[in-house]
Write a protein that holds these residues in place. Structure first.
Motif, PDB file in Angstrom:
ATOM      1  N   PHE A  92      11.689   7.384  -3.526  1.00 58.93           N
ATOM      2  CA  PHE A  92      11.039   7.749  -2.277  1.00 58.93           C
ATOM      3  C   PHE A  92      11.039   9.267  -2.146  1.00 58.93           C
ATOM      4  CE2 PHE A  92      12.835   3.543  -1.714  1.00 58.93           C
ATOM      5  CZ  PHE A  92      11.811   2.831  -1.109  1.00 58.93           C
ATOM      6  N   ILE A  93      10.195   9.767  -1.253  1.00 62.76           N
ATOM      7  CA  ILE A  93      10.105  11.195  -0.992  1.00 62.76           C
ATOM      8  C   ILE A  93      10.929  11.526   0.246  1.00 62.76           C
ATOM      9  CG2 ILE A  93       8.517  13.078  -0.410  1.00 62.76           C
ATOM     10  CD1 ILE A  93       6.389  10.998  -1.816  1.00 62.76           C
ATOM     11  N   SER A 109       6.798   6.504   0.062  1.00 58.40           N
ATOM     12  CA  SER A 109       6.688   6.174  -1.356  1.00 58.40           C
ATOM     13  C   SER A 109       5.442   6.785  -1.990  1.00 58.40           C
ATOM     14  CB  SER A 109       6.660   4.654  -1.547  1.00 58.40           C
ATOM     15  OG  SER A 109       5.581   4.069  -0.845  1.00 58.40           O
ATOM     16  N   ILE A 110       4.564   7.372  -1.151  1.00 55.04           N
ATOM     17  CA  ILE A 110       3.321   7.977  -1.620  1.00 55.04           C
ATOM     18  C   ILE A 110       3.235   9.417  -1.131  1.00 55.04           C
ATOM     19  CG2 ILE A 110       0.799   7.886  -1.561  1.00 55.04           C
ATOM     20  CD1 ILE A 110       1.976   5.604  -3.122  1.00 55.04           C
ATOM     21  N   ASP A 160      -3.646  10.565  -4.183  1.00 55.88           N
ATOM     22  CA  ASP A 160      -2.385   9.958  -3.772  1.00 55.88           C
ATOM     23  C   ASP A 160      -1.515   9.747  -5.005  1.00 55.88           C
ATOM     24  OD1 ASP A 160      -3.194   9.879  -1.151  1.00 55.88           O
ATOM     25  OD2 ASP A 160      -3.961   7.823  -1.270  1.00 55.88           O
ATOM     26  N   LEU A 161      -0.254  10.163  -4.928  1.00 57.70           N
ATOM     27  CA  LEU A 161       0.667  10.084  -6.052  1.00 57.70           C
ATOM     28  C   LEU A 161       1.861   9.219  -5.673  1.00 57.70           C
ATOM     29  CD1 LEU A 161       0.642  13.875  -7.035  1.00 57.70           C
ATOM     30  CD2 LEU A 161      -0.645  12.028  -8.122  1.00 57.70           C
ATOM     31  N   ASN A 162       2.173   8.253  -6.525  1.00 57.39           N
ATOM     32  CA  ASN A 162       3.325   7.379  -6.315  1.00 57.39           C
ATOM     33  C   ASN A 162       4.609   8.131  -6.629  1.00 57.39           C
ATOM     34  OD1 ASN A 162       5.358   5.365  -7.705  1.00 57.39           O
ATOM     35  ND2 ASN A 162       4.157   4.160  -6.264  1.00 57.39           N
ATOM     36  N   ALA A 163       5.644   7.961  -5.804  1.00 58.24           N
ATOM     37  CA  ALA A 163       6.896   8.696  -5.980  1.00 58.24           C
ATOM     38  C   ALA A 163       7.560   8.390  -7.321  1.00 58.24           C
ATOM     39  CB  ALA A 163       7.854   8.380  -4.835  1.00 58.24           C
TER      40      ALA A 163
END
Length: 209
Positions: A48-49, A100-101, A122-125
């Motif tokens: 997660f971010i 998470s994105i 959009d980038l996945n964590a």
């Protein structure tokens, strides 16, 4: 006693490998020329971010990823450079719950469209960690849930095609979401290479001559 002893064998080994999230499979099917015939369904830590961790610089930006597995919290600070030609202060970078994105919106719309086909991405964590964060760990541990192969008669079938209609894969995805919220599914893809090994040993004939 045979005059010569000859052995033949096929040596199969991975020629190329890739680990991706299931959402990336459709992109690979049309953009990746590798012939993946072996696949593994893996249970991997979910990243997660960290809220408030995004810091913009001119030539890059930094964020902090984290995992929280079995109440063991770990942070992974990473630096990301989108492109050396862009001022990263001109990019709007946000992450909303459940973090998470990572969403990147380019203020220079023309630059974004010319480089990515859109003014936002959009980038996945977890994908971010796979690309930029592996320096934090010597080895990422995965739990192997399933191993399979897709080949066909002459190698015309791929692992990506097999997974698109794989009932066990769909069941695993549902079970993971229900029972392992701190983890997510990752796909291991292997492109195999083969060579024929031949051994001829004439010593037996000479020893018994």
């Amino acid at each position: 006693m045979r005059k010569y002893q000859t052995e033949f064998g096929i040596n199969a080994y991975p020629n190329y490998k890739k680990i991706v999230s299931p959402t990336y499979l459709e992109y690979l099917e049309s953009h990746d020329s590798h012939k993946y015939h072996i696949y593994g369904i893996l249970l991997a830590p979910k990243f997660f971010i960290k809220p408030g961790s995004i810091v913009l610089y001119e030539d890059h930006f930094s964020i902090t990823l984290f995992t929280n597995i079995n109440k063991e919290y770990k942070e992974y600070p990473i630096d990301i450079r989108i492109d050396p030609s862009i001022n990263h202060n001109d990019v709007e970078i946000t992450s909303t719950y459940p973090h998470s994105i990572l969403c990147l919106r380019f203020k220079n719309r023309d630059w974004g469209i010319s480089h990515f086909g859109s003014n936002y991405i959009d980038l996945n964590a977890t994908e971010l960690f796979n690309l930029y964060g592996t320096r934090h760990v010597e080895r990422m541990r995965y739990k192997v849930l399933y191993i399979g192969q897709a080949y066909g008669q002459r190698g015309e079938r791929s692992a990506i095609e097999r997974l698109s209609s794989h009932s066990t894969f769909q069941k695993i995805l549902i079970d993971c979401q229900s029972h392992f919220p701190e983890y997510e599914i990752q796909i291991l893809l292997l492109e195999m290479n083969y060579k024929l090994d031949i051994g001829i040993d004439g010593r037996i004939a000479r020893a018994n001559a």
